[in-house]
Write a protein that holds these residues in place. Sequence first.
Motif, PDB file in Angstrom:
ATOM      1  N   TRP A 255     -25.868  -6.787 -62.820  1.00  0.00           N
ATOM      2  CA  TRP A 255     -25.561  -7.833 -61.846  1.00  0.00           C
ATOM      3  C   TRP A 255     -25.345  -9.181 -62.512  1.00  0.00           C
ATOM      4  CZ3 TRP A 255     -23.498  -7.410 -57.432  1.00  0.00           C
ATOM      5  CH2 TRP A 255     -23.785  -6.350 -56.576  1.00  0.00           C
TER       6      TRP A 255
ATOM      7  N   PHE B 177     -22.003  -9.009 -63.858  1.00  0.00           N
ATOM      8  CA  PHE B 177     -21.106  -9.065 -62.707  1.00  0.00           C
ATOM      9  C   PHE B 177     -20.904 -10.509 -62.243  1.00  0.00           C
ATOM     10  CE2 PHE B 177     -20.487  -9.118 -58.096  1.00  0.00           C
ATOM     11  CZ  PHE B 177     -19.420  -8.254 -57.943  1.00  0.00           C
TER      12      PHE B 177
ATOM     13  N   ASN C 288     -18.626 -12.380 -64.853  1.00  0.00           N
ATOM     14  CA  ASN C 288     -17.236 -11.964 -64.934  1.00  0.00           C
ATOM     15  C   ASN C 288     -16.491 -12.066 -63.610  1.00  0.00           C
ATOM     16  OD1 ASN C 288     -17.015 -11.165 -67.765  1.00  0.00           O
ATOM     17  ND2 ASN C 288     -18.519  -9.613 -67.249  1.00  0.00           N
ATOM     18  N   MET C 289     -17.190 -11.816 -62.505  1.00  0.00           N
ATOM     19  CA  MET C 289     -16.509 -11.898 -61.219  1.00  0.00           C
ATOM     20  C   MET C 289     -16.184 -13.346 -60.847  1.00  0.00           C
ATOM     21  SD  MET C 289     -15.604  -9.086 -59.961  1.00  0.00           S
ATOM     22  CE  MET C 289     -15.282  -9.455 -58.241  1.00  0.00           C
ATOM     23  N   THR C 290     -17.076 -14.278 -61.186  1.00  0.00           N
ATOM     24  CA  THR C 290     -16.764 -15.685 -60.947  1.00  0.00           C
ATOM     25  C   THR C 290     -15.491 -16.064 -61.689  1.00  0.00           C
ATOM     26  OG1 THR C 290     -19.116 -16.189 -60.790  1.00  0.00           O
ATOM     27  CG2 THR C 290     -17.625 -18.046 -61.063  1.00  0.00           C
TER      28      THR C 290
ATOM     29  N   SER D 255     -13.204 -13.902 -62.903  1.00  0.00           N
ATOM     30  CA  SER D 255     -12.053 -13.076 -62.549  1.00  0.00           C
ATOM     31  C   SER D 255     -11.446 -13.472 -61.220  1.00  0.00           C
ATOM     32  CB  SER D 255     -12.452 -11.603 -62.518  1.00  0.00           C
ATOM     33  OG  SER D 255     -13.339 -11.344 -61.445  1.00  0.00           O
ATOM     34  N   ILE D 256     -12.275 -13.789 -60.233  1.00  0.00           N
ATOM     35  CA  ILE D 256     -11.746 -14.165 -58.922  1.00  0.00           C
ATOM     36  C   ILE D 256     -11.080 -15.535 -58.982  1.00  0.00           C
ATOM     37  CG2 ILE D 256     -12.395 -14.816 -56.558  1.00  0.00           C
ATOM     38  CD1 ILE D 256     -14.520 -12.643 -56.663  1.00  0.00           C
TER      39      ILE D 256
ATOM     40  N   LEU E 134      -8.576 -11.687 -63.677  1.00  0.00           N
ATOM     41  CA  LEU E 134      -8.856 -10.697 -62.644  1.00  0.00           C
ATOM     42  C   LEU E 134      -9.007  -9.296 -63.220  1.00  0.00           C
ATOM     43  CD1 LEU E 134      -9.248 -10.099 -59.670  1.00  0.00           C
ATOM     44  CD2 LEU E 134      -6.786  -9.797 -59.459  1.00  0.00           C
TER      45      LEU E 134
ATOM     46  N   GLY F  78     -11.891  -9.306 -65.771  1.00  0.00           N
ATOM     47  CA  GLY F  78     -13.154  -9.578 -65.110  1.00  0.00           C
ATOM     48  C   GLY F  78     -13.567  -8.507 -64.134  1.00  0.00           C
ATOM     49  N   MET F  79     -12.593  -7.782 -63.562  1.00  0.00           N
ATOM     50  CA  MET F  79     -12.948  -6.688 -62.665  1.00  0.00           C
ATOM     51  C   MET F  79     -13.705  -5.595 -63.406  1.00  0.00           C
ATOM     52  SD  MET F  79     -12.231  -7.117 -59.490  1.00  0.00           S
ATOM     53  CE  MET F  79     -12.020  -5.500 -58.745  1.00  0.00           C
TER      54      MET F  79
ATOM     55  N   ALA G 153     -16.293  -6.194 -64.678  1.00  0.00           N
ATOM     56  CA  ALA G 153     -17.677  -6.476 -64.318  1.00  0.00           C
ATOM     57  C   ALA G 153     -18.197  -5.483 -63.291  1.00  0.00           C
ATOM     58  CB  ALA G 153     -17.785  -7.895 -63.764  1.00  0.00           C
ATOM     59  N   LEU G 154     -17.301  -4.987 -62.436  1.00  0.00           N
ATOM     60  CA  LEU G 154     -17.699  -3.924 -61.521  1.00  0.00           C
ATOM     61  C   LEU G 154     -18.185  -2.714 -62.304  1.00  0.00           C
ATOM     62  CD1 LEU G 154     -14.819  -4.067 -58.885  1.00  0.00           C
ATOM     63  CD2 LEU G 154     -17.194  -4.766 -58.542  1.00  0.00           C
TER      64      LEU G 154
END
Length: 399
Positions: A55, A58, A61-63, A65-66, A351, A354-355, A357-358
């Motif tokens: 997490w 996540f 990387n999601m911050t 990537s989005i 994106l 960074g995805m 990160a999922l």
Amino acid sequence: MEAAKQQVLPAATMYRILFAISCGHFLNDSMQAVVPAIFPILEREMNLSYMQVGWIAFALNMTSSIMQPVFGFYTDKKPAPYLLPLGMFASMLGMVGLAFAPNFYIVLLSVLFVGLGSAVFHPEGARVAYMAAGAKRGLAQAIYQVGGNTGNALAPIFTVLVFVPFGQRGALSFTALAAIGIVLLLYVSTWYRRELLAGAHRVKKKASQTAEKVSKEVKFAMILLIFLVLARSWYSAGIGNFYQFYLIEHYKLTIEQAQYYVFAFMIAGVVGTFFGGPLADRFGKKNVIWLSMIGSAPLALLLPHVSLGWVIPLFIAIGFIMSSSFSVTVVYAQELLPGKVGMVSGLIVGLAFGMGALGAVALGKLADVYSLQFIMLCCSFLPLLGILSWLLPRDQRMG
């Protein structure tokens, strides 16, 4: 379309700007590398589960990537040179938060600042590299990306030299690097602003002309390229976030010893990133993308089944081959949509990457439920998806 490509390229390759933005990329991604570097310390001191480690990865990387494509889309219309030092400042705040975080939730909040700083930096950094490239797009992107990959590759070294002896407080030392980065990026931003003032009206006019129509072939190629980068980033997430724990559990290494093995994979990736750009300029971008995935696939399949003595040689080979397409995918995507350099760079570096990160969260959950060896076996099949890269259009058909 050829005119649209030429309008953002100076007559000569601006090496001083390329090396400056590469150094800025190095410092920015060094801030990101602090997060996985501190994992073993946080896991031990806060008694985190593998899923909680996932997490944290996540959140980082999601911050990024989005928000990267969002910032890229905005700055394609309204370039913002001084977002570069502002992004570094956000990462500095994240370092301070990590140093003093008392629990898992404050760690997450601090990591969000680091991710935001990365999201702000990368689209504009890629645009600077594109503007300074001249005719050497592959080489220019390789110089830019190798700075970031080097920063990421230092995560295991940070663990050994900073976080094992100093614990969380070691993150404070990185605020000095962030301060240097702010000064350096102010210099780059000044050049960037002058370039925009010199030719902004031509850039806007011709970028809008190239953005009018996007063919089905280009849309398919972009979707496939994002998928391929996603597969590559899921593999990197497994190695970068969890292989150190696998070495400790399966091969009975110490925290310090495990870092050198992961470092071998990452530093080989840095070398591969650099050589991939010039190779793509000479032999074609699609060829390098295809060979990087297919060439690393049999070695990745072999990795979970070898003795400890074979890990580093395999890591060096896999890291070099797989990362040879790292900068190439960015240039390939930029040439697919030359009028949207910021957004495209955000999609590929942000994106799609960074995805992955999922993958960190999913792999962490699988490790908790099954075992670390199980997720290493799962990861070993991911490079096989690279066979789909043969469906990408040839370089000549993008002109």
